[in-house]
Motif scaffolding. Structure first.
Motif, PDB file in Angstrom:
ATOM      1  N   ALA A   1       0.826  -1.217   0.000  1.00 56.81           N
ATOM      2  CA  ALA A   1       0.000   0.000   0.000  1.00 56.81           C
ATOM      3  C   ALA A   1       0.860   1.266   0.000  1.00 56.81           C
ATOM      4  CB  ALA A   1      -0.984  -0.009   1.163  1.00 56.81           C
ATOM      5  N   PRO A   2       1.892   1.363   0.861  1.00 52.15           N
ATOM      6  CA  PRO A   2       2.734   2.563   0.790  1.00 52.15           C
ATOM      7  C   PRO A   2       3.434   2.720  -0.564  1.00 52.15           C
ATOM      8  CG  PRO A   2       3.114   1.419   2.861  1.00 52.15           C
ATOM      9  CD  PRO A   2       2.249   0.526   2.023  1.00 52.15           C
ATOM     10  N   SER A   3       3.853   1.619  -1.161  1.00 48.93           N
ATOM     11  CA  SER A   3       4.498   1.695  -2.472  1.00 48.93           C
ATOM     12  C   SER A   3       3.506   2.143  -3.545  1.00 48.93           C
ATOM     13  CB  SER A   3       5.122   0.345  -2.838  1.00 48.93           C
ATOM     14  OG  SER A   3       6.160   0.015  -1.935  1.00 48.93           O
ATOM     15  N   CYS A   4       2.270   1.656  -3.468  1.00 49.67           N
ATOM     16  CA  CYS A   4       1.225   2.103  -4.403  1.00 49.67           C
ATOM     17  C   CYS A   4       0.975   3.607  -4.240  1.00 49.67           C
ATOM     18  CB  CYS A   4      -0.075   1.328  -4.183  1.00 49.67           C
ATOM     19  SG  CYS A   4      -0.020  -0.380  -4.748  1.00 49.67           S
ATOM     20  N   ASP A   5       0.933   4.074  -2.996  1.00 47.23           N
ATOM     21  CA  ASP A   5       0.735   5.510  -2.740  1.00 47.23           C
ATOM     22  C   ASP A   5       1.872   6.334  -3.338  1.00 47.23           C
ATOM     23  OD1 ASP A   5      -1.590   4.890  -1.363  1.00 47.23           O
ATOM     24  OD2 ASP A   5      -0.667   5.126   0.626  1.00 47.23           O
ATOM     25  N   LEU A   6       3.102   5.855  -3.200  1.00 40.73           N
ATOM     26  CA  LEU A   6       4.250   6.558  -3.781  1.00 40.73           C
ATOM     27  C   LEU A   6       4.141   6.617  -5.304  1.00 40.73           C
ATOM     28  CD1 LEU A   6       7.119   5.026  -1.614  1.00 40.73           C
ATOM     29  CD2 LEU A   6       6.242   7.373  -1.489  1.00 40.73           C
ATOM     30  N   ALA A   7       3.709   5.517  -5.906  1.00 42.73           N
ATOM     31  CA  ALA A   7       3.558   5.473  -7.366  1.00 42.73           C
ATOM     32  C   ALA A   7       2.484   6.450  -7.835  1.00 42.73           C
ATOM     33  CB  ALA A   7       3.236   4.051  -7.821  1.00 42.73           C
ATOM     34  N   MET A   8       1.358   6.472  -7.133  1.00 37.05           N
ATOM     35  CA  MET A   8       0.286   7.409  -7.524  1.00 37.05           C
ATOM     36  C   MET A   8       0.747   8.857  -7.374  1.00 37.05           C
ATOM     37  SD  MET A   8      -3.300   5.597  -6.360  1.00 37.05           S
ATOM     38  CE  MET A   8      -2.925   5.634  -4.620  1.00 37.05           C
ATOM     39  N   ALA A   9       1.466   9.163  -6.306  1.00 36.44           N
ATOM     40  CA  ALA A   9       1.961  10.525  -6.111  1.00 36.44           C
ATOM     41  C   ALA A   9       2.943  10.908  -7.212  1.00 36.44           C
ATOM     42  CB  ALA A   9       2.624  10.655  -4.735  1.00 36.44           C
ATOM     43  N   TRP A  10       3.832   9.975  -7.584  1.00 34.53           N
ATOM     44  CA  TRP A  10       4.791  10.256  -8.662  1.00 34.53           C
ATOM     45  C   TRP A  10       4.053  10.521  -9.970  1.00 34.53           C
ATOM     46  CZ3 TRP A  10       9.456  11.722 -10.014  1.00 34.53           C
ATOM     47  CH2 TRP A  10       9.853  11.551 -11.334  1.00 34.53           C
ATOM     48  N   LEU A  11       3.127   9.655 -10.305  1.00 31.58           N
ATOM     49  CA  LEU A  11       2.387   9.828 -11.563  1.00 31.58           C
ATOM     50  C   LEU A  11       1.619  11.143 -11.576  1.00 31.58           C
ATOM     51  CD1 LEU A  11       1.185   6.168 -12.059  1.00 31.58           C
ATOM     52  CD2 LEU A  11       2.883   7.383 -13.448  1.00 31.58           C
ATOM     53  N   SER A  12       1.040  11.516 -10.463  1.00 34.80           N
ATOM     54  CA  SER A  12       0.328  12.790 -10.374  1.00 34.80           C
ATOM     55  C   SER A  12       1.294  13.957 -10.571  1.00 34.80           C
ATOM     56  CB  SER A  12      -0.375  12.895  -9.024  1.00 34.80           C
ATOM     57  OG  SER A  12      -1.097  14.097  -8.934  1.00 34.80           O
ATOM     58  N   SER A  13       2.496  13.836 -10.023  1.00 37.10           N
ATOM     59  CA  SER A  13       3.479  14.924 -10.119  1.00 37.10           C
ATOM     60  C   SER A  13       3.974  15.140 -11.543  1.00 37.10           C
ATOM     61  CB  SER A  13       4.660  14.665  -9.189  1.00 37.10           C
ATOM     62  OG  SER A  13       5.545  13.694  -9.724  1.00 37.10           O
ATOM     63  N   ILE A  14       3.854  14.121 -12.387  1.00 34.45           N
ATOM     64  CA  ILE A  14       4.296  14.266 -13.783  1.00 34.45           C
ATOM     65  C   ILE A  14       3.107  14.274 -14.747  1.00 34.45           C
ATOM     66  CG2 ILE A  14       6.593  13.301 -13.359  1.00 34.45           C
ATOM     67  CD1 ILE A  14       5.534  10.680 -14.749  1.00 34.45           C
ATOM     68  N   ASP A  15       1.913  14.511 -14.195  1.00 31.75           N
ATOM     69  CA  ASP A  15       0.679  14.574 -14.998  1.00 31.75           C
ATOM     70  C   ASP A  15       0.432  13.311 -15.804  1.00 31.75           C
ATOM     71  OD1 ASP A  15      -0.049  17.161 -14.120  1.00 31.75           O
ATOM     72  OD2 ASP A  15       1.339  18.068 -15.564  1.00 31.75           O
ATOM     73  N   ARG A  16       0.639  12.159 -15.175  1.00 29.83           N
ATOM     74  CA  ARG A  16       0.362  10.873 -15.826  1.00 29.83           C
ATOM     75  C   ARG A  16      -0.616  10.054 -14.995  1.00 29.83           C
ATOM     76  NH1 ARG A  16       2.983   8.887 -20.285  1.00 29.83           N
ATOM     77  NH2 ARG A  16       1.000   7.812 -20.336  1.00 29.83           N
ATOM     78  N   ASP A  17      -1.617  10.706 -14.455  1.00 28.64           N
ATOM     79  CA  ASP A  17      -2.647  10.006 -13.679  1.00 28.64           C
ATOM     80  C   ASP A  17      -3.343   8.933 -14.513  1.00 28.64           C
ATOM     81  OD1 ASP A  17      -2.559  11.433 -11.107  1.00 28.64           O
ATOM     82  OD2 ASP A  17      -3.166  13.161 -12.308  1.00 28.64           O
ATOM     83  N   ASP A  18      -3.266   9.049 -15.839  1.00 28.52           N
ATOM     84  CA  ASP A  18      -3.880   8.052 -16.716  1.00 28.52           C
ATOM     85  C   ASP A  18      -3.271   6.667 -16.531  1.00 28.52           C
ATOM     86  OD1 ASP A  18      -1.580   9.472 -17.980  1.00 28.52           O
ATOM     87  OD2 ASP A  18      -1.917   8.054 -19.637  1.00 28.52           O
ATOM     88  N   LEU A  19      -2.064   6.591 -15.997  1.00 27.89           N
ATOM     89  CA  LEU A  19      -1.386   5.308 -15.796  1.00 27.89           C
ATOM     90  C   LEU A  19      -1.583   4.744 -14.393  1.00 27.89           C
ATOM     91  CD1 LEU A  19       2.033   6.054 -17.543  1.00 27.89           C
ATOM     92  CD2 LEU A  19       0.116   4.713 -18.446  1.00 27.89           C
ATOM     93  N   ALA A  20      -2.258   5.480 -13.527  1.00 32.53           N
ATOM     94  CA  ALA A  20      -2.347   5.093 -12.110  1.00 32.53           C
ATOM     95  C   ALA A  20      -2.937   3.700 -11.921  1.00 32.53           C
ATOM     96  CB  ALA A  20      -3.136   6.126 -11.318  1.00 32.53           C
ATOM     97  N   GLY A  21      -4.033   3.380 -12.580  1.00 32.45           N
ATOM     98  CA  GLY A  21      -4.660   2.072 -12.403  1.00 32.45           C
ATOM     99  C   GLY A  21      -3.731   0.934 -12.774  1.00 32.45           C
ATOM    100  N   LEU A  22      -3.062   1.062 -13.911  1.00 36.21           N
ATOM    101  CA  LEU A  22      -2.139   0.016 -14.362  1.00 36.21           C
ATOM    102  C   LEU A  22      -0.948  -0.103 -13.421  1.00 36.21           C
ATOM    103  CD1 LEU A  22      -1.054  -2.094 -16.327  1.00 36.21           C
ATOM    104  CD2 LEU A  22      -0.200  -0.200 -17.755  1.00 36.21           C
ATOM    105  N   VAL A  23      -0.341   1.022 -13.078  1.00 33.23           N
ATOM    106  CA  VAL A  23       0.850   0.985 -12.229  1.00 33.23           C
ATOM    107  C   VAL A  23       0.513   0.447 -10.839  1.00 33.23           C
ATOM    108  CG1 VAL A  23       2.638   2.395 -11.121  1.00 33.23           C
ATOM    109  CG2 VAL A  23       2.075   2.754 -13.528  1.00 33.23           C
ATOM    110  N   VAL A  24      -0.602   0.859 -10.276  1.00 27.51           N
ATOM    111  CA  VAL A  24      -1.008   0.331  -8.970  1.00 27.51           C
ATOM    112  C   VAL A  24      -1.201  -1.181  -9.054  1.00 27.51           C
ATOM    113  CG1 VAL A  24      -2.902   0.302  -7.279  1.00 27.51           C
ATOM    114  CG2 VAL A  24      -1.896   2.464  -8.000  1.00 27.51           C
ATOM    115  N   SER A  25      -1.803  -1.672 -10.133  1.00 27.26           N
ATOM    116  CA  SER A  25      -1.954  -3.128 -10.304  1.00 27.26           C
ATOM    117  C   SER A  25      -0.590  -3.812 -10.415  1.00 27.26           C
ATOM    118  CB  SER A  25      -2.781  -3.437 -11.545  1.00 27.26           C
ATOM    119  OG  SER A  25      -4.114  -3.084 -11.342  1.00 27.26           O
ATOM    120  N   MET A  26       0.333  -3.197 -11.148  1.00 30.54           N
ATOM    121  CA  MET A  26       1.668  -3.782 -11.291  1.00 30.54           C
ATOM    122  C   MET A  26       2.355  -3.901  -9.930  1.00 30.54           C
ATOM    123  SD  MET A  26       2.802  -1.769 -14.768  1.00 30.54           S
ATOM    124  CE  MET A  26       4.352  -2.599 -15.133  1.00 30.54           C
ATOM    125  N   VAL A  27       2.268  -2.855  -9.133  1.00 30.31           N
ATOM    126  CA  VAL A  27       2.903  -2.867  -7.808  1.00 30.31           C
ATOM    127  C   VAL A  27       2.163  -3.817  -6.870  1.00 30.31           C
ATOM    128  CG1 VAL A  27       3.454  -1.465  -5.773  1.00 30.31           C
ATOM    129  CG2 VAL A  27       3.866  -0.544  -8.085  1.00 30.31           C
TER     130      VAL A  27
END
Length: 182
Positions: free
Chosen positions: A77-103
């Motif tokens: 869960a903390p790693s997923c949160d870090l990934a979502m924050a990173w994606l948001s910081s680079i305006d790539r929220d479109d990848l959040a679902g996939l990246v969270v699933s990968m992690v």
């Protein structure tokens, strides 16, 4: 993408956590680089290569980082949160679902999808590196594995995992590997 360029991208993503990673920084960085290289080998027919795609770079760089950033072995869960924050910081929220699933699925015991699915490619790549082949090689040759370990030495990464597992077993014997999913 050159090996140096890929390392630079991984290092840039890890920069905010250099202090938390401490002595494990080189070990974790090389684990990330081995996982990305293994994704490339497992998806050799895909273009662009996984290591050049944001979803793989983000998932690989941050998938275990919760161990150090949140100070826990229950780190998905903390790693997923870090990934979502990173994606948001680079305006790539479109990848959040996939990246969270990968992690979130990278320690799943059973397949996470068909062999060509990014979540499954990532799961297999991490399993190859963490399990050192005990969980299977998924077609990656012995020569390729040796090359990866020479290019990106472990620097004690696997010993760190054993130490963390032993510590978790002592403190939570009923849940020694909370990140493993069926």
């Amino acid at each position: 993408m050159s090996s140096d360029s890929l390392r630079d991208q991984v290092e840039a993503r890890l920069a905010p956590w250099h202090r938390q990673l401490g002595a494990d920084r080189a070990a974790y960085t090389n684990h990330v680089l081995r996982v990305l290289a293994l994704c490339d080998l497992l998806a050799a027919d895909q273009q662009p290569r996984p290591s050049a795609r944001e979803e793989y770079l983000t998932a690989a760089t941050l998938h275990d980082l919760g161990i150090w950033a949140a100070g826990t072995f229950d780190y998905l869960a903390p790693s997923c949160d870090l990934a979502m924050a990173w994606l948001s910081s680079i305006d790539r929220d479109d990848l959040a679902g996939l990246v969270v699933s990968m992690v979130d699925q990278h320690h799943r015991i059973r397949p996470a999808g068909p062999p060509h699915d990014p979540v499954e490619i990532f799961r297999r790549a991490d399993a190859i590196d963490v399990g050192r082949g005990l969980l299977g090689w998924y077609g990656v040759s012995p020569a390729a594995r040796r090359d990866l370990m020479k290019r990106y030495p472990a620097h004690g990464f696997h010993r760190t995992l054993v130490r963390l597992t032993a510590r978790r077993l002592r403190t939570n014997p009923a849940s020694p590997l909370p990140m493993v999913k069926w």
